[in-house]
Design an enzyme around this catalytic site. Structure first.
Site, PDB file in Angstrom:
ATOM      1  N   GLU A  55       0.602  -8.576   4.203  1.00  0.00           N
ATOM      2  CA  GLU A  55       1.138  -8.388   2.853  1.00  0.00           C
ATOM      3  C   GLU A  55       1.330  -9.692   2.085  1.00  0.00           C
ATOM      4  O   GLU A  55       1.142  -9.734   0.871  1.00  0.00           O
ATOM      5  CB  GLU A  55       2.453  -7.617   2.925  1.00  0.00           C
ATOM      6  CG  GLU A  55       2.331  -6.223   3.507  1.00  0.00           C
ATOM      7  CD  GLU A  55       1.337  -5.347   2.749  1.00  0.00           C
ATOM      8  OE1 GLU A  55       0.911  -5.718   1.634  1.00  0.00           O
ATOM      9  OE2 GLU A  55       0.970  -4.294   3.281  1.00  0.00           O
ATOM     10  N   HIS A 102      -6.814  -6.807   1.119  1.00  0.00           N
ATOM     11  CA  HIS A 102      -6.538  -6.338   2.479  1.00  0.00           C
ATOM     12  C   HIS A 102      -7.809  -6.155   3.301  1.00  0.00           C
ATOM     13  O   HIS A 102      -7.728  -6.081   4.536  1.00  0.00           O
ATOM     14  CB  HIS A 102      -5.763  -5.021   2.434  1.00  0.00           C
ATOM     15  CG  HIS A 102      -4.298  -5.197   2.233  1.00  0.00           C
ATOM     16  ND1 HIS A 102      -3.534  -6.033   3.014  1.00  0.00           N
ATOM     17  CD2 HIS A 102      -3.436  -4.641   1.332  1.00  0.00           C
ATOM     18  CE1 HIS A 102      -2.283  -5.988   2.614  1.00  0.00           C
ATOM     19  NE2 HIS A 102      -2.186  -5.158   1.601  1.00  0.00           N
ATOM     20  N   HIS A 138      -4.983  -6.419  -5.080  1.00  0.00           N
ATOM     21  CA  HIS A 138      -4.125  -6.481  -3.889  1.00  0.00           C
ATOM     22  C   HIS A 138      -4.753  -5.692  -2.733  1.00  0.00           C
ATOM     23  O   HIS A 138      -4.839  -6.197  -1.606  1.00  0.00           O
ATOM     24  CB  HIS A 138      -2.743  -5.917  -4.225  1.00  0.00           C
ATOM     25  CG  HIS A 138      -1.773  -5.977  -3.084  1.00  0.00           C
ATOM     26  ND1 HIS A 138      -0.833  -6.967  -2.969  1.00  0.00           N
ATOM     27  CD2 HIS A 138      -1.606  -5.165  -1.994  1.00  0.00           C
ATOM     28  CE1 HIS A 138      -0.120  -6.771  -1.855  1.00  0.00           C
ATOM     29  NE2 HIS A 138      -0.565  -5.676  -1.262  1.00  0.00           N
ATOM     30  N   GLU A 139      -5.204  -4.478  -3.028  1.00  0.00           N
ATOM     31  CA  GLU A 139      -5.766  -3.645  -1.964  1.00  0.00           C
ATOM     32  C   GLU A 139      -7.115  -4.180  -1.494  1.00  0.00           C
ATOM     33  O   GLU A 139      -7.436  -4.104  -0.302  1.00  0.00           O
ATOM     34  CB  GLU A 139      -5.895  -2.197  -2.437  1.00  0.00           C
ATOM     35  CG  GLU A 139      -4.599  -1.558  -2.933  1.00  0.00           C
ATOM     36  CD  GLU A 139      -3.440  -1.685  -1.955  1.00  0.00           C
ATOM     37  OE1 GLU A 139      -3.698  -1.798  -0.743  1.00  0.00           O
ATOM     38  OE2 GLU A 139      -2.283  -1.673  -2.395  1.00  0.00           O
TER      39      GLU A 139
END
Length: 757
Positions: free
Chosen positions: A506, A487, A483-484
């Site tokens: 997000e 980004h 997930h990170e």
């Protein structure tokens, strides 16, 4: 400007007048004092006139050198000028190639991919003794407005950049006409030439930024601090064009400042870090917060020798000893980004080493799918402002795994080595196979203190992870890492032009974490589908609960609707509900955004959809976008969907501009229950609950318990538990912060990976 804000509202003000002047580069020179819990020093801002006030002017080279010589004479006799002490202004004989990248006296150790191991120089500064006229001239003077909060501003002054040795090279295109303004115009012209240098001269640019930041002051500026802003003016200056383009601000933070948190790590040692505050970095340094204010920065940070300084810079800094017990760390970035992405963490971190090189999957099944269209994209020039872009570097485009490091408190090093280190190259490689070129040249991962309120937070070149992901096995740690990492593309390399559109960051990261993690695990098609259906069901139930228990206006992904992206004449704006306490703990932007992207992928087809994402990344990296930028490009690629009635307007109506559960999602919500994996996990959870209920009832009596046979289910899938509504069995995602006494194990960490961009 302050009086126009309603203090009873929960909107976050962005006060900076970016339409009048834009900060192009920050130079920070700071000392971190753990005894007083204060960060103190100065920041130098290099400014350009904003778009509304940019004055068109022709440039020539005639007579400029003689004018520079003449203005030097004027400067020498100017009242209040103080020569630079201890030769702190850089000598032109020094090689900027070495200085800017590696620190004074160090050689450039950058590799072909732009990864640097740098050392830093000591810096000194002198300023003028005389304060300028403090008479109040009212509204006649131009005001530079910066976002600022919880800071003690000590002094603001103009910087005499013309005093820097060798700076005359930046005056050759100057055309000075007004003798009375020659010196001021010359300084501003120097700054203009410096901030507009071509990207291939970035080392020289950093060198002269450093030199100019150490130049003497040439007159103090008037300033006023408000609740949310710092207003600066120069007596008699009425336009941004004539306002000083290089200013230095001496300040110090306050222990109660909301941009950083002073705490202790898991080993009991003091530390301080930026934790993703709703007010971003305005309590760390005066800055321009609006996303449109893209800037570069460099920072020198000094602290006790026992501490390690990690920052969101593109170089892997090496400390330099200034004196006994004091070390200095130097970081920089060359990609312009919002000031909110600036990140720092100072603590007794230990680097986690590994004794072997992990194998990364490189077979054809997971190689980057490149079509002829992909190659055409790379032949086109980038659409962003000029900077040293990795998307234009052949070496960077082939780099599956960027260099990475892991830092943690001493007591968590073994756990990181066992669970985290081996996952990073797998996740980075999976991200590369999905989206292509990594936007950033390196990655640090830091296990932050236990008071961190999220499971993770991504910034350029650095990711903060909660300790809660470590005991969760590879699945919890891997999905959060994915997930990170996502980004880096969505949220950082591509940012939202309007911060209320958080779903652009997000929603994409939540959607892509599933794709990355499935590839990192090397799942078969059926296994990937089953895992994603299970996650979809969990997220559906989380979204349903959140919609039922939150204010409707907080459920809208595009709350400003047709006004999204609009700002005032000065460039100031507000972030709607940016300070609302409940919003920090909501995941509607993650979940509704995820379901929108999942719905589009199902309609278009997985392969075509990921190809469109790669195209979008290449077209818009380094830029700020609105929802319609992505949706319009996507529908252009699949015109058949427009013919079937899918339009940008219909997506706004169904998904982005309304509260509640989107209608298309209501029809799909029940289908995931049929998944074999969902049914298997549901059965296991039911067994756990019943077993625990029997154990509790018989806790005071010794009686024989019937043996219960549990099936082995993957760690991530096991992290399902009873929800919060009475006896109703609610399955929540692995990200849930629950301490489930009923099922007898702990579930770690509610994800509010609050992003600053």
């Amino acid at each position: 400007m302050e009086t126009q804000l309603d203090p009873m509202k929960d909107d976050l003000p962005l006060m900076a007048n970016t339409s009048h002047m834009l900060v192009k580069h920050y130079v920070l020179d700071l000392d971190v004092d753990f005894k007083s819990q204060v960060i103190e020093g100065f920041i130098v801002l290099f400014l350009e006139t904003g778009s509304r006030y940019r004055r068109a002017s022709s440039t020539g080279e005639e007579g400029c050198q003689s004018q520079f010589d003449e203005t030097c004479k004027i400067r020498a006799s100017e009242q209040g000028h103080v020569p630079v002490s201890n030769a702190s202004v850089c000598s032109s004989k020094m090689e900027y190639n070495d200085f800017a990248v590696c620190g004074k006296g160090e050689k450039d150790t950058s590799d072909k991919n732009g990864n640097h191991s740098n050392e830093e120089q000591a810096s000194g500064i002198s300023s003028s003794k005389n304060c300028c006229d403090i008479e109040n001239h009212g509204n006649e003077d131009f005001l530079l407005v910066l976002d600022c909060c919880d800071l003690s501003v000590l002094k603001v002054e103009e910087v005499d950049v013309a005093a820097v040795s060798g700076i005359e090279k930046f005056t050759r295109s100057a055309k000075l006409t007004d003798v009375s303004k020659e010196l001021a115009n010359l300084r501003n012209q120097i700054v203009h030439e410096l901030v507009t240098l071509p990207s291939d001269r970035w080392k020289e640019q950093l060198y002269y930024y450093t030199c100019c930041s150490q130049a003497p002051g040439c007159g103090e500026l008037l300033f006023t601090t408000g609740t949310w802003s710092l207003e600066i003016r120069k007596s008699g200056i009425q336009t941004p064009t004539d306002f000083p383009h290089a200013i230095r601000i001496r300040y110090k933070t306050k222990p109660e400042g909301r941009s950083v948190t002073w705490t202790t790590d898991q080993s009991g040692r003091p530390c301080v870090y930026t934790m993703g505050s709703p007010i971003n970095n305005r309590a760390l340094f005066p800055c321009q917060e609006p996303p449109i204010a893209l800037s570069t920065w460099q920072a020198s940070v000094r602290t006790a020798a026992s501490f390690v300084v990690l920052m969101s810079g593109e170089n892997s800094a090496e400390p330099v000893q200034l004196q006994e017990g004091i070390m200095s760390w130097y970081y920089y970035v060359t990609m312009p980004m919002p000031a909110s992405t600036f990140t720092i963490a100072v603590g007794c971190w230990q680097e986690v080493k590994q004794s072997f090189t992990p194998a990364v999957q490189t077979n054809n099944e997971f190689s980057l799918p490149c079509s002829q269209a992909d190659f055409r994209w790379h032949e086109e020039s980038c659409g962003h402002v000029e900077y040293p872009c990795r998307f234009q570097s052949p070496a960077a485009r082939l780099q599956r795994v960027i260099p990475y490091r892991v830092f943690a408190p001493w007591c968590l090093m073994k756990c990181c080595e066992e669970h985290l280190l081996q996952l990073i190259p797998q996740c980075l490689s999976a991200a590369y196979t999905t989206l292509g070129t990594h936007p950033f040249s390196r990655l640090d991962v830091l296990i932050v203190p236990s008071n961190f309120s999220s499971l993770g937070m991504a910034s350029p070149h650095i990711i903060f992870l909660s300790q809660s992901v470590l005991p969760g096995g590879s699945h919890l740690c891997g999905t959060r890492l994915c997930h990170e990492i996502a980004h880096a593309w969505f949220g950082l390399a591509i940012g939202a032009r309007d911060w209320t559109e958080e779903w652009i960051s997000e929603g994409f990261a939540t959607f892509l974490e599933d794709v990355f993690w499935a590839r990192a695990q090397q799942l078969s098609h059926d296994e990937e589908k089953a895992q994603q259906e299970l996650k979809a069901l969990l997220r559906w139930r989380r979204l349903r609960d959140e919609v039922q228990n939150s204010e409707e206006e907080l459920q809208v992904l595009r709350p400003n609707k047709e006004s999204t992206g609009e700002v005032s004449e000065s460039g100031a704006s507000i972030v709607k509900h940016g300070l609302k306490a409940e919003k920090i703990f909501m995941q509607v932007h993650y979940l509704k955004g995820y379901f929108l992207l999942r719905s589009l992928a199902r309609r278009i087809g997985g392969a075509s959809y990921l190809a469109s994402l790669r195209k979008f990344v290449y077209k818009f990296h380094g830029q700020l976008v609105l929802s319609q930028d992505f949706l319009s490009m996507l529908l252009e690629d699949v015109p058949e969907q427009r013919e079937s009635g899918l339009t940008v307007e219909s997506i706004f109506t169904d998904w982005l501009d309304t509260s509640g559960i989107p209608k298309p999602l209501l029809e799909e919500g029940e289908t995931w229950k049929e998944s074999r994996l969902v049914q298997q996990v549901s059965g296991e959870v039911t067994k756990w609950i019943r077993t625990n209920q029997r154990i509790r009832k018989s806790s005071k009596k010794k009686r024989r318990q019937d043996e219960v046979i549990f099936q082995k289910v993957r760690d991530h899938d096991v992290r399902l538990c009873k929800g919060t509504k009475g006896s109703t069995t609610e399955m929540l995602s692995a990200d849930s912060i629950l301490n489930s006494k009923e099922v007898g194990f702990s579930i770690f960490g509610k994800v509010i990976a609050k992003e600053c961009y």
